[in-house]
Enzyme design. Structure first.
Site, PDB file in Angstrom:
ATOM      1  N   GLU A 158     -19.147   5.291  36.801  1.00 23.32           N
ATOM      2  CA  GLU A 158     -19.830   4.801  35.587  1.00 23.32           C
ATOM      3  C   GLU A 158     -19.907   5.910  34.531  1.00 23.32           C
ATOM      4  O   GLU A 158     -20.899   6.070  33.844  1.00 23.32           O
ATOM      5  CB  GLU A 158     -21.226   4.295  35.980  1.00 23.32           C
ATOM      6  CG  GLU A 158     -21.840   3.244  35.080  1.00 23.32           C
ATOM      7  CD  GLU A 158     -20.972   2.044  34.807  1.00 23.32           C
ATOM      8  OE1 GLU A 158     -20.457   1.431  35.755  1.00 23.32           O
ATOM      9  OE2 GLU A 158     -20.804   1.716  33.614  1.00 23.32           O
TER      10      GLU A 158
HETATM   11  C1  FAD Z   1     -16.388   4.745  45.030  1.00 28.03           C
HETATM   12  C2  FAD Z   1     -15.907   4.521  43.634  1.00 28.03           C
HETATM   13  C3  FAD Z   1     -16.059   3.283  43.041  1.00 28.03           C
HETATM   14  C4  FAD Z   1     -15.557   3.055  41.766  1.00 28.03           C
HETATM   15  N1  FAD Z   1     -15.615   1.775  41.235  1.00 28.03           N
HETATM   16  C5  FAD Z   1     -14.959   1.521  40.086  1.00 28.03           C
HETATM   17  C6  FAD Z   1     -14.851   0.177  39.591  1.00 28.03           C
HETATM   18  O1  FAD Z   1     -15.394  -0.768  40.184  1.00 28.03           O
HETATM   19  N2  FAD Z   1     -14.142  -0.044  38.460  1.00 28.03           N
HETATM   20  C7  FAD Z   1     -13.533   0.966  37.790  1.00 28.03           C
HETATM   21  O2  FAD Z   1     -12.905   0.694  36.789  1.00 28.03           O
HETATM   22  N3  FAD Z   1     -13.623   2.242  38.218  1.00 28.03           N
HETATM   23  C8  FAD Z   1     -14.308   2.536  39.349  1.00 28.03           C
HETATM   24  N4  FAD Z   1     -14.399   3.826  39.809  1.00 28.03           N
HETATM   25  C9  FAD Z   1     -13.724   4.875  39.068  1.00 28.03           C
HETATM   26  C10 FAD Z   1     -14.680   5.861  38.419  1.00 28.03           C
HETATM   27  O3  FAD Z   1     -15.288   5.290  37.314  1.00 28.03           O
HETATM   28  C11 FAD Z   1     -13.846   7.114  38.107  1.00 28.03           C
HETATM   29  O4  FAD Z   1     -13.619   7.760  39.353  1.00 28.03           O
HETATM   30  C12 FAD Z   1     -14.547   8.028  37.132  1.00 28.03           C
HETATM   31  O5  FAD Z   1     -14.589   7.450  35.863  1.00 28.03           O
HETATM   32  C13 FAD Z   1     -13.834   9.381  37.031  1.00 28.03           C
HETATM   33  O6  FAD Z   1     -12.454   9.244  36.855  1.00 28.03           O
HETATM   34  P1  FAD Z   1     -11.455  10.051  37.806  1.00 28.03           P
HETATM   35  O7  FAD Z   1     -11.843   9.804  39.199  1.00 28.03           O
HETATM   36  O8  FAD Z   1     -10.089   9.747  37.402  1.00 28.03           O
HETATM   37  O9  FAD Z   1     -11.797  11.571  37.526  1.00 28.03           O
HETATM   38  P2  FAD Z   1     -11.265  12.458  36.264  1.00 28.03           P
HETATM   39  O10 FAD Z   1     -11.408  11.695  35.010  1.00 28.03           O
HETATM   40  O11 FAD Z   1      -9.910  12.981  36.612  1.00 28.03           O
HETATM   41  O12 FAD Z   1     -12.317  13.613  36.293  1.00 28.03           O
HETATM   42  C14 FAD Z   1     -12.271  14.727  37.208  1.00 28.03           C
HETATM   43  C15 FAD Z   1     -13.279  15.775  36.746  1.00 28.03           C
HETATM   44  O13 FAD Z   1     -12.913  16.263  35.450  1.00 28.03           O
HETATM   45  C16 FAD Z   1     -13.977  16.102  34.531  1.00 28.03           C
HETATM   46  N5  FAD Z   1     -13.430  15.738  33.221  1.00 28.03           N
HETATM   47  C17 FAD Z   1     -12.502  14.799  32.952  1.00 28.03           C
HETATM   48  N6  FAD Z   1     -12.274  14.737  31.631  1.00 28.03           N
HETATM   49  C18 FAD Z   1     -13.088  15.638  31.051  1.00 28.03           C
HETATM   50  C19 FAD Z   1     -13.337  16.041  29.712  1.00 28.03           C
HETATM   51  N7  FAD Z   1     -12.707  15.458  28.689  1.00 28.03           N
HETATM   52  N8  FAD Z   1     -14.257  16.999  29.484  1.00 28.03           N
HETATM   53  C20 FAD Z   1     -14.925  17.581  30.508  1.00 28.03           C
HETATM   54  N9  FAD Z   1     -14.734  17.237  31.793  1.00 28.03           N
HETATM   55  C21 FAD Z   1     -13.828  16.277  32.059  1.00 28.03           C
HETATM   56  C22 FAD Z   1     -14.841  14.976  35.104  1.00 28.03           C
HETATM   57  O14 FAD Z   1     -16.184  15.058  34.644  1.00 28.03           O
HETATM   58  C23 FAD Z   1     -14.706  15.223  36.604  1.00 28.03           C
HETATM   59  O15 FAD Z   1     -15.619  16.199  37.008  1.00 28.03           O
HETATM   60  C24 FAD Z   1     -14.931   4.086  41.064  1.00 28.03           C
HETATM   61  C25 FAD Z   1     -14.833   5.355  41.651  1.00 28.03           C
HETATM   62  C26 FAD Z   1     -15.287   5.572  42.918  1.00 28.03           C
HETATM   63  C27 FAD Z   1     -15.109   6.933  43.543  1.00 28.03           C
END
Ligand code: FAD
Length: 605
Positions: A448
């Site tokens: 979220e």
């Molecule tokens: C159990 C689970 C359930 C989920 N359910 C859903 C769902 O129902 N629907 C859905 O659409 N998604 C869902 N998600 C996805 C979730 O919303 C994403 O995992 C989340 O938005 C982070 O994206 P990412 O995992 O690609 O991490 P990334 O975006 O790759 O981030 C990795 C790290 O880098 C940091 N970072 C990234 N960009 C920046 C920036 N510009 N500036 C500073 N720091 C940054 C982040 O804060 C994080 O610490 C779910 C995830 C999990 C693990």
């Protein structure tokens, strides 16, 4: 040690919930509004009673079992232990899916804050089973806000009855925090519908047989749309197509590519979904083309409050488990006057264990009051007595939302860690419940919108939004509490008032510098350190909430519920003496434009 009352429930303290709802927030006054005129405090309490009973009897009972028996996929079907469906049937059967919706839609028309008070029990009892209705409610709210009349008629009654469940399909492998990079494509069709092609990652509740149908809300790009977030549109794509009479048609071209195996929230099946492996998944646009993210964001405040309250409740139930354990685990003797011939004392007698319990109490009760206050702002935004009140509630909610999501997911997770510590070695074993609460809660800072993204949103966007009007409203309300505290009889409350005023001054210092056009370097470094700003502001806001609780409690100390109110004042004291001073360090890092993280080079790791 004095004898302690037995704990009524290890989900949450009903006494505390009632304090927050009725003594702090005066939620019963909502019944004076036309929308809630059919309600009384008794009907609110009755709804909470039903929720508490179903949560205790149907959700808590399989929390450990689902954690140890996560959903599996045999290539054809996702299999989930039957207790999950039974619990969800009980939830839907009691009408809780539509708790806050209109009577005409079959809902209970409860205030949002009361619906959240009901839902808090499910979050505490079994957050992974509770995630199915949480997602379905968010999905229904979005369709209600942005869907066409035809879409509302086709989906809403079935979502609100629990016949259909819902999902939110935003994330893709290459696009998590950065949704502007999604690749899922929506090809327009001659009949006005679309065909989706692409793959979505991490989709919670993406495939199961818990409901007759699954309604996916999917972000995708229409070919030729502008690059970035301005080219994202929102679509409804059901697992089974829905006929005009509500019966189900053919299976849509949406397939399960596999399940993700997680650290916690194991009962919520998490999927990789492929859209359009054959001739495209049939989908229908919601709202206008290229306005998809705006539609999603419209619902974000409520979704994020929901995530924050989930984090609070995991912390809360962990705290109650730790308290119960500490009262019953004999170990050691009082530090002063150890006498091995005397029986061991319960560990709650040790000051260090009380420190850990007090920290948990301060985090989780502070978090609950913050979450419920934000939920009340949702009601104010919808039913406030004048357009001015409604606008102010919207602005306050906008600025508080990143905090309501991120603060509990950081500090109530810390509460879960402390609950393990209180249990000693037993806390680290799977025989006890607290390790699962920690694993479950570890998701909340990630999904979220990660807490890192919330921090950038708060400093980079929210505090300056609407020419700073939202921030001014927060300043107005917080200053009112400072004034009340300074006028109180108690020297302690006066002191807290001084302290809160000074701490809020630190927040304003940073914002002033950040917004000063001549201080571009400061702004860049502050944004790089936005996480610290979120911590600073979060702690100040929670201190404000604690002071509001203490002002109420101080009026009632000495009455029949003396211990309860003394506990509130002591936890407030803990927050002001042990937690709020942390803001001095955070302020120093921000105001000194500390470049340590920004200047660190990749090669130096
Ligand atoms: C159990 C689970 C359930 C989920 N359910 C859903 C769902 O129902 N629907 C859905 O659409 N998604 C869902 N998600 C996805 C979730 O919303 C994403 O995992 C989340 O938005 C982070 O994206 P990412 O995992 O690609 O991490 P990334 O975006 O790759 O981030 C990795 C790290 O880098 C940091 N970072 C990234 N960009 C920046 C920036 N510009 N500036 C500073 N720091 C940054 C982040 O804060 C994080 O610490 C779910 C995830 C999990 C693990």
């Amino acid at each position: 040690m004095t004898t302690m009352p037995p704990l009524q429930s290890k989900l949450l303290s009903r006494r505390d919930l009632e304090f927050v709802l009725y003594e702090l927030l005066r939620v019963d006054e909502l019944t004076k509004r036309a929308r809630y005129a059919d309600h009384t405090r008794e009907t609110f309490d009755a709804a909470i009673d039903v929720a508490a009973k179903i949560a205790e009897e149907q959700f808590a009972t399989h929390n450990k079992k689902i954690d140890q028996n996560e959903p599996t996929f045999d290539g054809k079907r996702v299999r989930i232990i039957p207790e999950v469906k039974a619990a969800l049937d009980a939830y839907c059967g009691a009408g809780l899916m539509a708790a806050a919706h209109d009577f005409e839609l079959g809902g209970m028309q409860l205030p949002y804050v009361v619906a959240q008070a009901c839902f808090a029990h499910f979050n505490a009892a079994n957050i992974s089973t509770a995630a199915y209705p949480l997602l379905t409610a968010a999905n229904a709210n979005l369709i209600q806000a942005w869907g066409s009349e035809e879409q509302k008629a086709m989906y809403l009654p079935h979502l609100l009855s629990g016949r259909f469940f819902g999902t939110m399909c935003l994330t893709e492998t290459q696009a998590g925090s950065s949704l502007s990079d999604i690749k899922t494509r929506a090809e327009p069709q001659p009949d006005g519908s679309y065909r989706l092609f692409g793959s979505k990652m991490w989709i919670s509740a993406g495939e199961h047989d818990l409901a007759e149908n699954i309604v996916h809300l999917v972000l995708a790009k229409i070919p030729g749309s502008p690059p970035g977030v301005k080219g994202i549109s929102l679509f409804i794509a059901p697992k089974f197509l829905v006929n005009a009479d509500g019966s189900l048609g053919a299976r849509n071209d949406i397939s399960l590519a596999g399940l993700n195996h997680k650290m916690g929230y194991r009962g919520t099946v998490n999927t990789v979904l492929n859209f359009g492996e054959k001739d495209g998944a049939s989908a229908w646009l919601i709202g206008e083309p290229n306005r998809g993210l705006a539609c999603m964001f419209h619902m974000m405040n409520e979704a994020r409050i929901g995530v924050g309250l989930g984090a609070v409740m995991l912390g809360y139930t962990g705290y109650l488990h730790a308290l119960d354990y500490a009262r019953n685990r004999p170990q050691g003797r009082p530090a002063a006057g150890k006498d091995a011939t005397q029986p061991q004392v319960p560990i709650v007698a040790h000051a260090d264990v009380r420190r850990m319990l007090l920290a948990q109490k301060a985090y989780v009760e502070g978090g609950l009051a913050l979450g419920m206050y934000c939920a009340l702002l949702v009601d104010e935004q919808k039913t406030g007595v004048s357009p001015k009140v409604r606008k102010e509630a919207r602005l306050l909610l906008d600025v508080l939302t990143p905090i309501a999501k991120a603060w509990p997911s950081q500090w109530c997770l810390e509460a879960n860690s402390l609950a393990i510590q209180v249990h000693g070695g037993y806390g680290y074993s799977r025989e006890y419940n607290v390790e699962q609460f920690y694993r479950d809660n570890r998701l909340n800072p990630i999904h979220e919108g990660t807490n890192g993204i919330q921090a950038i949103d708060l400093l980079g966007r929210k505090v300056g939004m609407d020419d700073g009007e939202a921030l001014q409203l927060l300043a107005r309300d917080l200053t009112r509490t400072v004034r009340e505290a300074k006028a109180a009889e108690s020297p302690e409350l006066k002191g807290y008032g001084e302290q809160l005023g000074a701490a809020f001054g630190r927040v304003m210092d940073v914002i002033r510098e950040f917004q000063c056009p001549n201080h571009r370097d400061y702004a860049r470094t502050a944004l790089a350190n936005a996480h610290v700003f979120l911590e600073l502001t979060g702690h100040v806001v929670v201190a404000w909430i604690w002071l509001r609780m203490a002002l109420v409690a101080a009026q009632k100390v000495g009455t029949t519920d003396n211990d309860f109110y003394r506990g509130k004042l002591q936890a407030c004291g803990y927050f002001f003496r042990w937690e709020l001073p942390k803001t001095e360090l955070w302020h120093r890092l921000l105001n000194g434009s500390d470049p340590t993280c920004e200047d660190m080079q990749d090669e130096w790791f």
